[in-house]
Design an enzyme around this catalytic site. Structure first.
Site, PDB file in Angstrom:
ATOM      1  N   HIS A 127       3.571  -2.453   3.196  1.00 39.05           N
ATOM      2  CA  HIS A 127       3.599  -0.976   2.595  1.00 39.05           C
ATOM      3  C   HIS A 127       4.932  -0.699   1.735  1.00 39.05           C
ATOM      4  O   HIS A 127       6.009  -1.136   2.152  1.00 39.05           O
ATOM      5  CB  HIS A 127       3.620   0.006   3.864  1.00 39.05           C
ATOM      6  CG  HIS A 127       2.282  -0.300   4.430  1.00 39.05           C
ATOM      7  ND1 HIS A 127       1.855  -1.252   5.622  1.00 39.05           N
ATOM      8  CD2 HIS A 127       1.030   0.558   4.283  1.00 39.05           C
ATOM      9  CE1 HIS A 127       0.697  -1.067   5.720  1.00 39.05           C
ATOM     10  NE2 HIS A 127       0.065   0.020   5.249  1.00 39.05           N
ATOM     11  N   ASP A 167       0.694  -1.077   0.162  1.00 37.21           N
ATOM     12  CA  ASP A 167      -0.036  -0.005   0.025  1.00 37.21           C
ATOM     13  C   ASP A 167       0.836   1.271  -0.192  1.00 37.21           C
ATOM     14  O   ASP A 167       1.998   1.384   0.377  1.00 37.21           O
ATOM     15  CB  ASP A 167      -1.021   0.170   1.331  1.00 37.21           C
ATOM     16  CG  ASP A 167      -2.042  -1.082   1.103  1.00 37.21           C
ATOM     17  OD1 ASP A 167      -2.163  -1.758   0.183  1.00 37.21           O
ATOM     18  OD2 ASP A 167      -2.974  -0.866   1.882  1.00 37.21           O
ATOM     19  N   ASP A 168       0.200   2.267  -0.421  1.00 34.38           N
ATOM     20  CA  ASP A 168       0.594   3.595   0.004  1.00 34.38           C
ATOM     21  C   ASP A 168       1.734   4.275  -1.304  1.00 34.38           C
ATOM     22  O   ASP A 168       1.917   5.635  -1.346  1.00 34.38           O
ATOM     23  CB  ASP A 168       1.485   3.946   1.258  1.00 34.38           C
ATOM     24  CG  ASP A 168       0.399   3.613   2.319  1.00 34.38           C
ATOM     25  OD1 ASP A 168      -0.778   3.486   2.047  1.00 34.38           O
ATOM     26  OD2 ASP A 168       0.974   3.526   3.530  1.00 34.38           O
ATOM     27  N   HIS A 214      -5.551   9.855   1.214  1.00 34.87           N
ATOM     28  CA  HIS A 214      -5.255   8.930   2.273  1.00 34.87           C
ATOM     29  C   HIS A 214      -5.528   9.923   3.486  1.00 34.87           C
ATOM     30  O   HIS A 214      -4.989   9.396   4.655  1.00 34.87           O
ATOM     31  CB  HIS A 214      -3.729   8.519   2.270  1.00 34.87           C
ATOM     32  CG  HIS A 214      -3.409   7.242   2.917  1.00 34.87           C
ATOM     33  ND1 HIS A 214      -3.197   7.148   4.199  1.00 34.87           N
ATOM     34  CD2 HIS A 214      -3.200   5.938   2.362  1.00 34.87           C
ATOM     35  CE1 HIS A 214      -2.963   5.786   4.708  1.00 34.87           C
ATOM     36  NE2 HIS A 214      -2.975   5.186   3.149  1.00 34.87           N
ATOM     37  N   HIS A 240      -5.633   2.983  -4.273  1.00 31.70           N
ATOM     38  CA  HIS A 240      -5.757   3.248  -2.856  1.00 31.70           C
ATOM     39  C   HIS A 240      -6.331   4.847  -2.656  1.00 31.70           C
ATOM     40  O   HIS A 240      -6.073   5.212  -1.452  1.00 31.70           O
ATOM     41  CB  HIS A 240      -4.326   3.296  -2.403  1.00 31.70           C
ATOM     42  CG  HIS A 240      -4.219   3.022  -0.910  1.00 31.70           C
ATOM     43  ND1 HIS A 240      -4.929   2.069  -0.156  1.00 31.70           N
ATOM     44  CD2 HIS A 240      -3.389   3.463   0.181  1.00 31.70           C
ATOM     45  CE1 HIS A 240      -4.709   2.004   1.066  1.00 31.70           C
ATOM     46  NE2 HIS A 240      -3.734   2.829   1.353  1.00 31.70           N
TER      47      HIS A 240
END
Length: 296
Positions: free
Chosen positions: A242, A89-90, A143, A139
């Site tokens: 991540h 992720d991210d 955020h 995603h």
């Protein structure tokens, strides 16, 4: 008396001939180290299927041959092969190319759930992902849970923006999404329905590595211990990791990949055709508020 001896002689010749014929047939059937594929090609397809009663005999005949060993090796590999899905992720982060290099070294694929601003920062890395067969997921944009989870429309809008950015760069329109911090408990039933009605598939995970919190090699044994529980439950592991710059995740990733490879895991990427692993609300989801803010 002479006639009797002559009859006996012919009988011995007949017995010897039959014996020689049997030896020839058995010798031909026992392939040994000969080129089985070439022989099969020369013989052509069988005129009829092997009868069930002949199968056990045929199995005995090929045992120990090249063909027999090949069949045994393939069966053994399939029996021991397990699948795991690594997800990051991210990103993409400035270290994403190092991350892909590490994955490739272990013949591992993974799926990247990426933020639109980071995709714009590293377009060439994202193109590389697409070219090398890594999974491409969304995603969102901010955020920021205050913005993302403000409403169902805000969550949908972020994913649509992210989708367009990725498609403009790679030509690929993905529908795989992972919401910030996971879909439970802040993505309410109505929000999920709205997102799914626009074709998006919400992906969560089976195993949280907690690399975002541990920030050390301790995430590796955490994942390994969790794998045993997931296997016993009969589920295919989807692991949350991540893609952050200068992270312990990347530093100790070879340790995790080495374990997975040694234990016969096939590391694959997710795709749009798959049924997603999604956390279920069961009337427990609620709107996000500051007191529930996460540090992830």
């Amino acid at each position: 008396m002479g006639k009797g001896r002559k009859m006996l002689k012919w009988r011995e010749v007949a017995i010897l001939t039959v014996a020689a014929l049997v030896i020839f047939i058995v010798g031909f059937a026992n392939f040994g180290d000969r080129d089985v594929s070439a022989e099969a090609k020369n013989m052509g397809p069988p005129k009829k299927a092997v009868a069930l009663e002949q199968a056990s005999e045929l199995k005995k005949q090929i045992k120990g041959s090249n063909l027999g060993r090949s069949i045994d090796e393939k069966a053994s590999k399939q029996a021991h092969e397990k699948v795991v899905y690594l997800t990051f992720d991210d990103g993409p982060s400035p270290d994403v190319n190092k991350l892909m290099d590490t994955l490739n070294k272990y013949h591992a694929k993974a799926t990247f759930f990426m933020l639109a601003p980071n995709i714009k920062k590293h377009p060439e890395a994202v193109k590389r992902m697409a070219k090398e067969g890594f999974g491409l997921g969304l995603h969102g944009v901010t955020h920021d849970p205050n913005k993302f989870y403000r409403s169902g429309k805000s969550a949908l809008h972020e994913m649509e923006q992210d989708q367009k950015v990725l498609e403009d760069i790679t030509g690929i329109k993905t529908h795989m999404v992972r919401t910030p911090y996971g879909s439970f408990p802040y993505l309410r039933e109505s929000d999920r329905s709205l997102m799914e009605s626009h074709g998006f598939k919400i992906w969560d995970w089976d195993i949280d590595s907690e690399d975002w919190e541990l920030k050390s090699r301790q995430y590796v044994p955490k994942v390994i211990n969790s794998l045993n529980s997931i296997e016993k439950a009969g589920r295919t592991p989807v692991i949350l990791l991540h893609d952050h710059e200068n992270s312990a995740t990347l530093k100790y990733l070879p340790e995790l990949l080495s374990y997975l490879k040694q234990h016969h895991y096939k590391m694959k990427s997710l795709d749009d055709s798959m049924k997603p692993v999604t956390f279920q609300c069961h009337n427990r989801c609620y709107a996000y508020s500051q007191k529930h803010k996460s540090n992830r």
